[in-house]
Scaffold this motif. Sequence first.
Motif, PDB file in Angstrom:
ATOM      1  N   ARG A 168       0.867  -1.184   0.000  1.00 33.23           N
ATOM      2  CA  ARG A 168       0.000   0.000   0.000  1.00 33.23           C
ATOM      3  C   ARG A 168       0.896   1.223   0.000  1.00 33.23           C
ATOM      4  O   ARG A 168       1.820   1.336   0.799  1.00 33.23           O
ATOM      5  N   TYR A 169       0.630   2.128  -0.925  1.00 35.55           N
ATOM      6  CA  TYR A 169       1.344   3.403  -0.989  1.00 35.55           C
ATOM      7  C   TYR A 169       0.301   4.496  -0.887  1.00 35.55           C
ATOM      8  O   TYR A 169      -0.424   4.766  -1.839  1.00 35.55           O
ATOM      9  N   VAL A 170       0.174   5.059   0.306  1.00 30.00           N
ATOM     10  CA  VAL A 170      -0.881   6.014   0.649  1.00 30.00           C
ATOM     11  C   VAL A 170      -2.243   5.318   0.487  1.00 30.00           C
ATOM     12  O   VAL A 170      -2.592   4.472   1.292  1.00 30.00           O
ATOM     13  N   ASP A 171      -2.994   5.636  -0.592  1.00 32.33           N
ATOM     14  CA  ASP A 171      -4.321   5.034  -0.753  1.00 32.33           C
ATOM     15  C   ASP A 171      -4.369   3.973  -1.850  1.00 32.33           C
ATOM     16  O   ASP A 171      -5.439   3.421  -2.130  1.00 32.33           O
ATOM     17  N   ASP A 172      -3.240   3.685  -2.487  1.00 32.99           N
ATOM     18  CA  ASP A 172      -3.183   2.702  -3.571  1.00 32.99           C
ATOM     19  C   ASP A 172      -2.734   1.348  -3.031  1.00 32.99           C
ATOM     20  O   ASP A 172      -1.640   1.235  -2.464  1.00 32.99           O
ATOM     21  N   ILE A 173      -3.565   0.340  -3.231  1.00 32.90           N
ATOM     22  CA  ILE A 173      -3.311  -0.986  -2.663  1.00 32.90           C
ATOM     23  C   ILE A 173      -3.210  -2.021  -3.768  1.00 32.90           C
ATOM     24  O   ILE A 173      -3.974  -1.983  -4.742  1.00 32.90           O
ATOM     25  N   ILE A 174      -2.259  -2.942  -3.619  1.00 30.93           N
ATOM     26  CA  ILE A 174      -2.170  -4.074  -4.533  1.00 30.93           C
ATOM     27  C   ILE A 174      -1.905  -5.334  -3.718  1.00 30.93           C
ATOM     28  O   ILE A 174      -1.104  -5.323  -2.774  1.00 30.93           O
ATOM     29  N   ILE A 175      -2.611  -6.399  -4.058  1.00 34.50           N
ATOM     30  CA  ILE A 175      -2.518  -7.667  -3.319  1.00 34.50           C
ATOM     31  C   ILE A 175      -2.404  -8.805  -4.329  1.00 34.50           C
ATOM     32  O   ILE A 175      -3.111  -8.820  -5.342  1.00 34.50           O
ATOM     33  N   ILE A 176      -1.528  -9.749  -4.041  1.00 44.45           N
ATOM     34  CA  ILE A 176      -1.452 -10.980  -4.830  1.00 44.45           C
ATOM     35  C   ILE A 176      -1.736 -12.142  -3.895  1.00 44.45           C
ATOM     36  O   ILE A 176      -1.065 -12.299  -2.857  1.00 44.45           O
ATOM     37  N   SER A 177      -2.740 -12.926  -4.250  1.00 41.34           N
ATOM     38  CA  SER A 177      -3.142 -14.072  -3.421  1.00 41.34           C
ATOM     39  C   SER A 177      -2.797 -15.381  -4.128  1.00 41.34           C
ATOM     40  O   SER A 177      -2.378 -15.389  -5.285  1.00 41.34           O
ATOM     41  N   ALA A 178      -3.026 -16.465  -3.422  1.00 40.41           N
ATOM     42  CA  ALA A 178      -2.731 -17.795  -3.960  1.00 40.41           C
ATOM     43  C   ALA A 178      -3.824 -18.317  -4.889  1.00 40.41           C
ATOM     44  O   ALA A 178      -3.759 -19.455  -5.360  1.00 40.41           O
ATOM     45  N   ASN A 179      -4.843 -17.485  -5.154  1.00 39.75           N
ATOM     46  CA  ASN A 179      -5.917 -17.847  -6.085  1.00 39.75           C
ATOM     47  C   ASN A 179      -6.779 -19.000  -5.578  1.00 39.75           C
ATOM     48  O   ASN A 179      -7.347 -19.771  -6.349  1.00 39.75           O
ATOM     49  N   ARG A 180      -6.873 -19.116  -4.251  1.00 39.21           N
ATOM     50  CA  ARG A 180      -7.718 -20.172  -3.674  1.00 39.21           C
ATOM     51  C   ARG A 180      -8.962 -19.595  -3.003  1.00 39.21           C
ATOM     52  O   ARG A 180      -9.917 -20.323  -2.746  1.00 39.21           O
ATOM     53  N   GLU A 181      -8.944 -18.292  -2.703  1.00 41.01           N
ATOM     54  CA  GLU A 181     -10.029 -17.679  -1.948  1.00 41.01           C
ATOM     55  C   GLU A 181     -11.175 -17.274  -2.865  1.00 41.01           C
ATOM     56  O   GLU A 181     -10.999 -17.168  -4.092  1.00 41.01           O
ATOM     57  N   ASN A 182     -12.343 -17.044  -2.275  1.00 39.63           N
ATOM     58  CA  ASN A 182     -13.479 -16.480  -3.011  1.00 39.63           C
ATOM     59  C   ASN A 182     -13.289 -14.964  -3.080  1.00 39.63           C
ATOM     60  O   ASN A 182     -13.225 -14.305  -2.035  1.00 39.63           O
ATOM     61  N   PRO A 183     -13.191 -14.378  -4.289  1.00 43.48           N
ATOM     62  CA  PRO A 183     -12.889 -12.937  -4.404  1.00 43.48           C
ATOM     63  C   PRO A 183     -13.889 -12.035  -3.684  1.00 43.48           C
ATOM     64  O   PRO A 183     -13.498 -11.066  -3.028  1.00 43.48           O
ATOM     65  N   ASP A 184     -15.186 -12.342  -3.810  1.00 47.28           N
ATOM     66  CA  ASP A 184     -16.204 -11.506  -3.173  1.00 47.28           C
ATOM     67  C   ASP A 184     -16.064 -11.532  -1.649  1.00 47.28           C
ATOM     68  O   ASP A 184     -16.150 -10.488  -0.984  1.00 47.28           O
ATOM     69  N   ASN A 185     -15.857 -12.723  -1.106  1.00 44.76           N
ATOM     70  CA  ASN A 185     -15.686 -12.838   0.344  1.00 44.76           C
ATOM     71  C   ASN A 185     -14.407 -12.143   0.805  1.00 44.76           C
ATOM     72  O   ASN A 185     -14.373 -11.515   1.868  1.00 44.76           O
ATOM     73  N   PHE A 186     -13.359 -12.249   0.003  1.00 45.46           N
ATOM     74  CA  PHE A 186     -12.083 -11.644   0.365  1.00 45.46           C
ATOM     75  C   PHE A 186     -12.199 -10.119   0.383  1.00 45.46           C
ATOM     76  O   PHE A 186     -11.713  -9.452   1.310  1.00 45.46           O
ATOM     77  N   ILE A 187     -12.863  -9.551  -0.627  1.00 45.41           N
ATOM     78  CA  ILE A 187     -13.037  -8.096  -0.677  1.00 45.41           C
ATOM     79  C   ILE A 187     -13.897  -7.617   0.494  1.00 45.41           C
ATOM     80  O   ILE A 187     -13.638  -6.558   1.082  1.00 45.41           O
ATOM     81  N   SER A 188     -14.900  -8.403   0.854  1.00 48.37           N
ATOM     82  CA  SER A 188     -15.728  -8.051   2.020  1.00 48.37           C
ATOM     83  C   SER A 188     -14.876  -8.008   3.286  1.00 48.37           C
ATOM     84  O   SER A 188     -15.056  -7.118   4.136  1.00 48.37           O
ATOM     85  N   ARG A 189     -13.955  -8.954   3.418  1.00 46.08           N
ATOM     86  CA  ARG A 189     -13.046  -8.956   4.579  1.00 46.08           C
ATOM     87  C   ARG A 189     -12.180  -7.706   4.570  1.00 46.08           C
ATOM     88  O   ARG A 189     -11.934  -7.096   5.612  1.00 46.08           O
ATOM     89  N   LEU A 190     -11.711  -7.323   3.396  1.00 44.68           N
ATOM     90  CA  LEU A 190     -10.888  -6.115   3.286  1.00 44.68           C
ATOM     91  C   LEU A 190     -11.689  -4.881   3.702  1.00 44.68           C
ATOM     92  O   LEU A 190     -11.188  -4.008   4.424  1.00 44.68           O
ATOM     93  N   GLU A 191     -12.913  -4.798   3.225  1.00 47.22           N
ATOM     94  CA  GLU A 191     -13.763  -3.647   3.548  1.00 47.22           C
ATOM     95  C   GLU A 191     -14.024  -3.551   5.043  1.00 47.22           C
ATOM     96  O   GLU A 191     -13.995  -2.458   5.624  1.00 47.22           O
ATOM     97  N   ASN A 192     -14.258  -4.687   5.674  1.00 43.50           N
ATOM     98  CA  ASN A 192     -14.535  -4.703   7.111  1.00 43.50           C
ATOM     99  C   ASN A 192     -13.297  -4.359   7.931  1.00 43.50           C
ATOM    100  O   ASN A 192     -13.406  -3.878   9.067  1.00 43.50           O
TER     101      ASN A 192
END
Length: 385
Positions: A168-192
Amino acid sequence: MRSTHADQLASSAYELYNKLLPFYPLRKWILREKWHFAPDSKPAELLLRKLSKNLMHGVSWQQTTRDGIVENLKHLLTEGVPYRLYRLDISNFYESISLDDTRQMIEDCDALAPCTKAIADTILDYQILLGEQGIPRGLAISAILSELMMRKFDLDIINDKEVFFYARYVDDIIIISANRENPDNFISRLENALPSGLVFNKKKFLVKSLAKSEKDPAGQSKLDVEYLGYEFSVFNSVTGKTGASRKVLCSISEKKIKKIKTRIFRALADYGKNANDDLLVDRIKFLTSNFKVYNKNTGYTNMAGIYFNYSLIDSGDEKLKLLDKFLSSAILSTRSVKRRGLSLSLSNVLCKRLLRLSFQRGHTDQIFTSFSGNRLEIIGRCWKY
């Protein structure tokens, strides 16, 4: 013995600290539809700089460098394993951070001295008096306060078992995952996990999955992502002799290319008003070369320019050549403007001076030029909006 100018400034800053005014001497202005703040005097600037250093020392914080993030990302994108990339952006970052939570965070930090807490609290009080929300944008303490507020979020994502790269650089975020998670659920976790008041900009979401690297006869990029001024194009073709590795091209982002082109147009348009040859040459030099910039928030001098802003692009990046062609075309097209009887016209001598300047040479040869602080301010006037 007479005091030096530096002694007088230090004395004024100390006097300002001792007063602990019920408001803080700041000036503000709007840039790109957001309020920006700056100290209205040199003593206030010194006090803010000292406060920033106290905060950094008290919480043992060191900002991640842009180049360090880009280098790591560039390397990880070459991995031939399956992965999923998330590109996220936080809306109205500074303005949305809770002032109450920020004040409580400062108060709860045992490593900070009472005087440091008092001055920080005074600045945030002034923000409230101005009727503004969030952390004031542009001050020496803005970055450190926002980073402290994001620390828990950063740790939560770094420790997620599905994440093998997070930046994360200020407000810009980049994430690389192992491609095993559910994207919608993962983004919800990030938001929370975001601090109170912060939300993602849904218009800037990018979620892209890549399968295991394999031979790709078509040679088409499977992933294109812009991050921190760079554009990465990831190909699924296997490269190297040891293990599967993807081909990754790194160049200047299209957003930055558009910004440079816009600045060329504005420099030429402003020349049509002032007919100042040297100013136009300096503006194009500013875009095509490198220079030193003094950061008043930190007190340090940094390198900037076409090479230092984009030092990690691939050798022989085609976009530099295209920028040179665009610049030449913009300069030479003024001759047709002259024939149409409009105000903008460049003499042959001025055209020759401008055509000697090159983005490609400025980057490859790391060409330096020197501007005074006053000259830099004049150069940038036609680009402010």
